[in-house]
Design a protein around this motif. Sequence first.
Motif, mmCIF file in Angstrom:
data_model
loop_
_atom_site.group_PDB
_atom_site.id
_atom_site.type_symbol
_atom_site.label_atom_id
_atom_site.label_comp_id
_atom_site.label_asym_id
_atom_site.label_seq_id
_atom_site.Cartn_x
_atom_site.Cartn_y
_atom_site.Cartn_z
ATOM 1 N N GLY A 1 0.805 -1.205 0.000
ATOM 2 C CA GLY A 1 0.000 0.000 0.000
ATOM 3 C C GLY A 1 0.841 1.260 0.000
ATOM 4 O O GLY A 1 2.037 1.234 0.302
ATOM 5 N N LEU A 2 0.195 2.345 -0.360
ATOM 6 C CA LEU A 2 0.778 3.675 -0.324
ATOM 7 C C LEU A 2 -0.047 4.513 0.647
ATOM 8 O O LEU A 2 -1.250 4.290 0.803
ATOM 9 C CB LEU A 2 0.752 4.318 -1.708
ATOM 10 C CG LEU A 2 1.470 3.559 -2.828
ATOM 11 C CD1 LEU A 2 1.239 4.256 -4.163
ATOM 12 C CD2 LEU A 2 2.947 3.431 -2.535
ATOM 13 N N ARG A 3 0.577 5.484 1.279
ATOM 14 C CA ARG A 3 -0.121 6.336 2.241
ATOM 15 C C ARG A 3 -1.045 7.303 1.502
ATOM 16 O O ARG A 3 -0.601 8.033 0.610
ATOM 17 C CB ARG A 3 0.901 7.094 3.082
ATOM 18 C CG ARG A 3 0.323 7.919 4.211
ATOM 19 C CD ARG A 3 0.244 7.207 5.551
ATOM 20 N NE ARG A 3 1.525 6.812 6.076
ATOM 21 C CZ ARG A 3 2.330 7.578 6.815
ATOM 22 N NH1 ARG A 3 1.978 8.798 7.112
ATOM 23 N NH2 ARG A 3 3.466 7.088 7.258
ATOM 24 N N PHE A 4 -2.295 7.321 1.878
ATOM 25 C CA PHE A 4 -3.311 8.117 1.182
ATOM 26 C C PHE A 4 -3.037 9.611 1.229
ATOM 27 O O PHE A 4 -3.441 10.352 0.339
ATOM 28 C CB PHE A 4 -4.711 7.819 1.743
ATOM 29 C CG PHE A 4 -4.921 8.315 3.150
ATOM 30 C CD1 PHE A 4 -5.477 9.547 3.380
ATOM 31 C CD2 PHE A 4 -4.546 7.532 4.242
ATOM 32 C CE1 PHE A 4 -5.668 10.007 4.680
ATOM 33 C CE2 PHE A 4 -4.733 7.977 5.534
ATOM 34 C CZ PHE A 4 -5.296 9.220 5.756
ATOM 35 N N GLU A 5 -2.310 10.083 2.259
ATOM 36 C CA GLU A 5 -2.050 11.511 2.384
ATOM 37 C C GLU A 5 -0.582 11.851 2.123
ATOM 38 O O GLU A 5 -0.107 12.918 2.485
ATOM 39 C CB GLU A 5 -2.509 12.033 3.746
ATOM 40 C CG GLU A 5 -1.516 11.857 4.892
ATOM 41 C CD GLU A 5 -1.520 10.500 5.571
ATOM 42 O OE1 GLU A 5 -1.742 9.476 4.905
ATOM 43 O OE2 GLU A 5 -1.284 10.451 6.782
ATOM 44 N N HIS B 1 -13.278 15.315 0.396
ATOM 45 C CA HIS B 1 -14.004 15.274 1.670
ATOM 46 C C HIS B 1 -12.966 14.972 2.737
ATOM 47 O O HIS B 1 -12.026 14.215 2.495
ATOM 48 C CB HIS B 1 -15.055 14.161 1.596
ATOM 49 C CG HIS B 1 -15.988 14.096 2.752
ATOM 50 N ND1 HIS B 1 -15.612 13.628 4.000
ATOM 51 C CD2 HIS B 1 -17.296 14.428 2.856
ATOM 52 C CE1 HIS B 1 -16.650 13.675 4.815
ATOM 53 N NE2 HIS B 1 -17.678 14.155 4.140
ATOM 54 N N PRO B 2 -13.121 15.520 3.934
ATOM 55 C CA PRO B 2 -12.168 15.179 4.995
ATOM 56 C C PRO B 2 -12.172 13.676 5.290
ATOM 57 O O PRO B 2 -13.222 13.035 5.282
ATOM 58 C CB PRO B 2 -12.676 15.962 6.208
ATOM 59 C CG PRO B 2 -13.555 17.029 5.654
ATOM 60 C CD PRO B 2 -14.128 16.487 4.372
ATOM 61 N N VAL B 3 -10.988 13.132 5.541
ATOM 62 C CA VAL B 3 -10.858 11.726 5.926
ATOM 63 C C VAL B 3 -11.142 11.644 7.417
ATOM 64 O O VAL B 3 -10.429 12.226 8.224
ATOM 65 C CB VAL B 3 -9.457 11.185 5.593
ATOM 66 C CG1 VAL B 3 -9.291 9.764 6.124
ATOM 67 C CG2 VAL B 3 -9.221 11.238 4.092
ATOM 68 N N ILE C 1 -2.553 13.753 -3.811
ATOM 69 C CA ILE C 1 -3.984 13.485 -4.010
ATOM 70 C C ILE C 1 -4.794 14.509 -3.217
ATOM 71 O O ILE C 1 -4.544 14.739 -2.042
ATOM 72 C CB ILE C 1 -4.353 12.063 -3.550
ATOM 73 C CG1 ILE C 1 -3.559 11.035 -4.345
ATOM 74 C CG2 ILE C 1 -5.864 11.829 -3.684
ATOM 75 C CD1 ILE C 1 -3.664 9.625 -3.798
ATOM 76 N N ARG C 2 -5.767 15.104 -3.875
ATOM 77 C CA ARG C 2 -6.679 16.050 -3.217
ATOM 78 C C ARG C 2 -8.019 15.351 -3.016
ATOM 79 O O ARG C 2 -8.807 15.211 -3.958
ATOM 80 C CB ARG C 2 -6.862 17.303 -4.061
ATOM 81 C CG ARG C 2 -5.587 18.097 -4.148
ATOM 82 C CD ARG C 2 -5.812 19.354 -4.918
ATOM 83 N NE ARG C 2 -4.552 20.059 -5.030
ATOM 84 C CZ ARG C 2 -4.443 21.334 -5.245
ATOM 85 N NH1 ARG C 2 -5.532 22.068 -5.386
ATOM 86 N NH2 ARG C 2 -3.272 21.895 -5.343
#
Length: 182
Positions: A145-149, A159-161, A155-156
């Motif tokens: 996996g890659l870190r979403f943030e 919606h807030p995670v 990546i924009r």
Amino acid sequence: MLFEETPLRGAFIVDIEPMEDHRGFFARAFCSQEFEAHGINNRIVQANISYNRKAGTLRGMHYQVPPAAETKFLRCTRGAIYDVIIDIRENSATRGQHFGIELSAANRRALLVPEGFAHGILTLADETEVFYLVSEFYTPGCERGLRFEDPALGIRWPHPVIEVSDKDRSWPLLTNGLNGIW
């Protein structure tokens, strides 16, 4: 079925072609012959459902490495998601680029995610459900996996995670680009 290639070669948005009458409509949701005609892996070994209670739930950015690399074909059947894919293929002209699209029960769109892409979703509505087909069995030893943030990905999310698993929050940040991840 209508196939529209995304800016990331090999990944497709797939729309249905409803045949309507007074009762509603009928549409093909999957066809192995049409996938094959577009050069898409049409092997299906699992069908999965992802149910998410809250808007702002993030799942991703996941992928599996060979020999268990997988193609995914997914559709949001309830609620809405923002779906993001990242091209991590070593010899791809779009390596490191990402693409995002809203999939919802209302728009009935689907996304074809080929092997060599990291994939994640962010729910945009409460009580969201996603149905997806995969070409390989889940293989924990091949999961990555890659870190979403990760700032390197840029990546924009729209919606807030709010909800994310410890595993998805702890994928390592990219420090040397995508070297050695695929």
